[in-house]
Design a protein around this motif. Structure first.
Motif, short mmCIF file in Angstrom:
data_model
loop_
_atom_site.label_atom_id
_atom_site.label_comp_id
_atom_site.label_asym_id
_atom_site.label_seq_id
_atom_site.Cartn_x
_atom_site.Cartn_y
_atom_site.Cartn_z
N LEU A 1 9.81 35.27 -32.53
CA LEU A 1 10.01 35.10 -31.09
C LEU A 1 8.81 35.67 -30.34
N THR A 2 8.60 35.16 -29.14
CA THR A 2 7.54 35.69 -28.28
C THR A 2 7.99 35.57 -26.83
N GLU A 3 7.24 36.19 -25.91
CA GLU A 3 7.56 36.13 -24.49
C GLU A 3 6.45 35.39 -23.74
N THR A 4 6.85 34.59 -22.78
CA THR A 4 5.90 33.85 -21.95
C THR A 4 6.37 33.93 -20.49
N ASP A 5 5.45 34.24 -19.57
CA ASP A 5 5.74 34.25 -18.14
C ASP A 5 5.44 32.88 -17.54
N GLY A 6 6.24 32.46 -16.57
CA GLY A 6 6.01 31.17 -15.92
C GLY A 6 6.88 31.01 -14.70
N PRO A 7 6.91 29.82 -14.18
CA PRO A 7 7.70 29.57 -12.95
C PRO A 7 9.17 29.89 -13.10
N LEU A 8 9.70 29.85 -14.31
CA LEU A 8 11.12 30.13 -14.52
C LEU A 8 11.39 31.61 -14.79
N GLY A 9 10.33 32.42 -14.74
CA GLY A 9 10.48 33.83 -15.05
C GLY A 9 9.91 34.16 -16.43
N ARG A 10 10.25 35.32 -16.94
CA ARG A 10 9.79 35.71 -18.28
C ARG A 10 10.76 35.16 -19.31
N LEU A 11 10.25 34.29 -20.20
CA LEU A 11 11.08 33.64 -21.21
C LEU A 11 10.83 34.26 -22.57
N LEU A 12 11.91 34.66 -23.24
CA LEU A 12 11.85 35.03 -24.65
C LEU A 12 12.22 33.77 -25.43
N HIS A 13 11.32 33.32 -26.32
CA HIS A 13 11.56 32.01 -26.94
C HIS A 13 10.95 31.97 -28.35
N ALA A 14 11.36 30.93 -29.09
CA ALA A 14 10.87 30.77 -30.46
C ALA A 14 9.41 30.33 -30.47
N ARG A 15 8.66 30.88 -31.42
CA ARG A 15 7.28 30.43 -31.63
C ARG A 15 7.31 29.04 -32.26
N PRO A 16 6.26 28.26 -32.08
CA PRO A 16 6.23 26.94 -32.72
C PRO A 16 6.14 27.08 -34.24
N PRO A 17 6.91 26.31 -34.98
CA PRO A 17 6.87 26.39 -36.44
C PRO A 17 5.71 25.62 -37.06
N VAL A 18 5.06 24.77 -36.30
CA VAL A 18 3.93 23.98 -36.79
C VAL A 18 2.65 24.79 -36.58
N THR A 19 2.07 25.30 -37.66
CA THR A 19 0.86 26.11 -37.57
C THR A 19 -0.11 25.71 -38.67
N TYR A 20 -1.39 25.84 -38.37
CA TYR A 20 -2.43 25.59 -39.36
C TYR A 20 -3.73 26.19 -38.85
N ASP A 21 -4.64 26.44 -39.78
CA ASP A 21 -5.92 27.02 -39.40
C ASP A 21 -6.64 26.11 -38.42
N GLY A 22 -7.07 26.68 -37.29
CA GLY A 22 -7.74 25.89 -36.27
C GLY A 22 -6.79 25.23 -35.30
N GLY A 23 -5.49 25.36 -35.53
CA GLY A 23 -4.51 24.73 -34.65
C GLY A 23 -4.15 25.62 -33.48
N PRO A 24 -3.31 25.11 -32.58
CA PRO A 24 -2.91 25.88 -31.40
C PRO A 24 -1.99 27.03 -31.76
N ALA A 25 -2.13 28.12 -31.05
CA ALA A 25 -1.25 29.28 -31.26
C ALA A 25 0.05 29.13 -30.50
N GLY A 26 0.06 28.27 -29.50
CA GLY A 26 1.26 28.07 -28.69
C GLY A 26 1.05 26.89 -27.76
N TRP A 27 2.01 26.67 -26.86
CA TRP A 27 1.92 25.55 -25.93
C TRP A 27 0.92 25.87 -24.81
N SER A 28 0.34 24.83 -24.24
CA SER A 28 -0.70 25.02 -23.22
C SER A 28 -0.13 25.46 -21.88
N ARG A 29 1.16 25.26 -21.65
CA ARG A 29 1.77 25.66 -20.38
C ARG A 29 3.24 25.97 -20.59
N PRO A 30 3.80 26.88 -19.81
CA PRO A 30 5.23 27.18 -19.91
C PRO A 30 6.05 26.11 -19.19
#
Length: 447
Positions: free
Chosen positions: A406-435
């Motif tokens: 899990l991780t936390e992200t701040d955005g228009p809806l407030g501070r969200l505690l949410h699941a990290r993306p399960p799709v990961t690979y070297d050179g890939g994104p660490a998370g979504w580009s926007r909340p």
């Protein structure tokens, strides 16, 4: 070997935990690659994870010590087959007897008890504790002797049977749930100790080898210790196993576990044989023992500069420290047999996984101790226990911790505690580009 070898970190989590317990450099973990078919050693508990990780750290400790770059290839098919080696063995086409007829579960007055009577002296102790006379005839599952054992145990509680049989020098363990084991004095001790105890005893220099093979004196029995020394023999060590003349290893057990080794019969109670063992130790690099804690202390088998590896069933701590034990009994005491069973009957792991897993881990601990000894000197001691490996299986590997993902992200809806993306690979994104934004608030245009 399959070509679909992989290095994904999810499958390596058990390897990371074991390598950390061994004091290994985490930078070396990338040298391990995994492959093979999935779904092997199926069980409610993560047995395949334990098996894969134990073999991985043994290989990793070997390449570290040899100064090789790797990779260490861990193939699930090879691992699962090795973890059931005593069942896969054939001697001139004959399948071995893994458990003797009196080594099994029995109904007690208030539950279940499991006995271990593969060795003649343990069988004799079991029958003596139950007040029965030995009989070669009728000892099969439906024989008269088995019926007599069943009747005698049915009259007692499981703990009464456990106490009586251990008191007579035999082996029997009452079935416990994981909660009962956690509350048991021995269970609390096991939980409080590390998986691998690693000690430096003094400042002695390591033994001089001058290019000769590593010399390993093997004083172990059954599966776990012999797996460790069989692995060291595979890696080039000169392994000499010693058994007492009056109590040799079971023939099928010997056929499975003696690969790469030489064996000799010596009685430590006999002064001349004791001198021979001590002379062997004077020239040895490693001593591996698998007898009850303290059972060999009076023979003074330690030497400066040795690496000593001690294996036991329950650990050398707590009220059961001096008790004998085997994998099948540890499964029963620690609640594993309850987890793997049903309401009607206790169960078992699909392999003697505590034995095999501890064996490969013990080999890795010896190799790591040698590597550290070559660098820093000192007589080294490593200690492992089947019960502690069982605790690792049930509490470390089997524990799902969603918080780690899990991780936390701040955005228009407030501070969200949410699941990290399960799709990961070297050179890939660490998370979504926007909340997430306010629903319906975005203009209907492309960015």
């Amino acid at each position: 070997m399959d070509t679909d070898m992989r290095t994904d970190t999810g499958i390596g989590t058990g390897t990371e935990l074991l390598w950390s317990a061994l004091g290994g450099d985490p930078a070396l973990l990338g040298r391990v690659v995994y492959g093979g078919p999935s779904g092997l050693l199926g069980a409610r508990l993560p047995v395949m994870d334990l098996a894969r990780a134990a073999v991985a750290v043994a290989g990793l400790a070997a390449v570290e010590r040899a100064g090789l770059p790797g990779p260490v290839r861990v193939h699930d098919g090879a691992v699962a087959t090795a973890f059931t080696s005593e069942r896969r063995l054939r001697v001139d086409g004959r399948a071995p007897e893994v458990f003797a007829p009196l080594s099994r579960f029995w109904r007690a007055r208030d539950g279940w008890v499991r006995t271990h009577a593969n060795y003649p002296h343990h069988r004799a102790a079991l029958l003596a504790a139950l007040g029965l006379k030995d009989s070669v005839d009728g000892a099969g599952p439906g024989g008269a002797l088995a019926d007599a054992v069943a009747a005698a145990i049915a009259e007692r509680t499981a703990v009464e049977t456990e106490t009586a049989v251990y008191g007579a020098g035999g082996l029997a363990v009452a079935l416990r749930t994981p909660e009962e084991w956690a509350a048991h004095p021995q269970g609390r001790e096991v939980a409080a100790h590390p998986l691998v105890v690693r000690e430096r005893l003094d400042e002695a220099a390591p033994r001089r080898r001058d290019g000769r093979p590593l010399r390993v004196l093997d004083l172990t029995r059954v599966i776990a210790g012999p797996v460790a020394t069989r692995t060291l023999a595979l890696l080039g060590a000169d392994v000499l196993r010693i058994d007492p003349p009056g109590n040799p290893e079971l023939p099928d057990q010997h056929a499975d576990m003696a690969f790469g080794k030489r064996t000799a019969a010596l009685d430590l109670e006999r002064p001349s044989d004791r001198r021979t063992v001590r002379e062997l130790l004077d020239e040895a690099d490693v001593l591996v023992t698998g007898y009850r804690p303290g059972a060999l202390d009076r023979f003074e088998l330690t030497r400066p500069g040795l690496v000593v590896a001690r294996l036991s069933a329950w650990g050398d701590y707590g009220p059961w420290a001096e008790r004998r034990g085997f994998d099948s009994l540890v499964q029963v005491a620690t609640g594993i047999a309850t987890v793997e069973g049903s309401e009607e009957r206790p169960g078992a792991l699909p392999a003697q996984a505590l034995d095999h897993g501890t064996g490969y881990l013990l080999a890795a601990a010896v190799l790591r101790a040698l590597t550290e000894q070559d660098r820093d000197g000192g007589t080294r001691l490593v200690r492992l226990a089947l019960a502690r490996t069982g605790h690792f299986l049930t509490h470390s590997l089997a524990r799902y911790e969603p918080e780690r993902h899990l991780t936390e992200t701040d955005g228009p809806l407030g501070r969200l505690l949410h699941a990290r993306p399960p799709v990961t690979y070297d050179g890939g994104p660490a998370g979504w580009s926007r909340p997430p934004g306010v629903a319906g608030a975005d203009a209907p245009v492309w960015r």
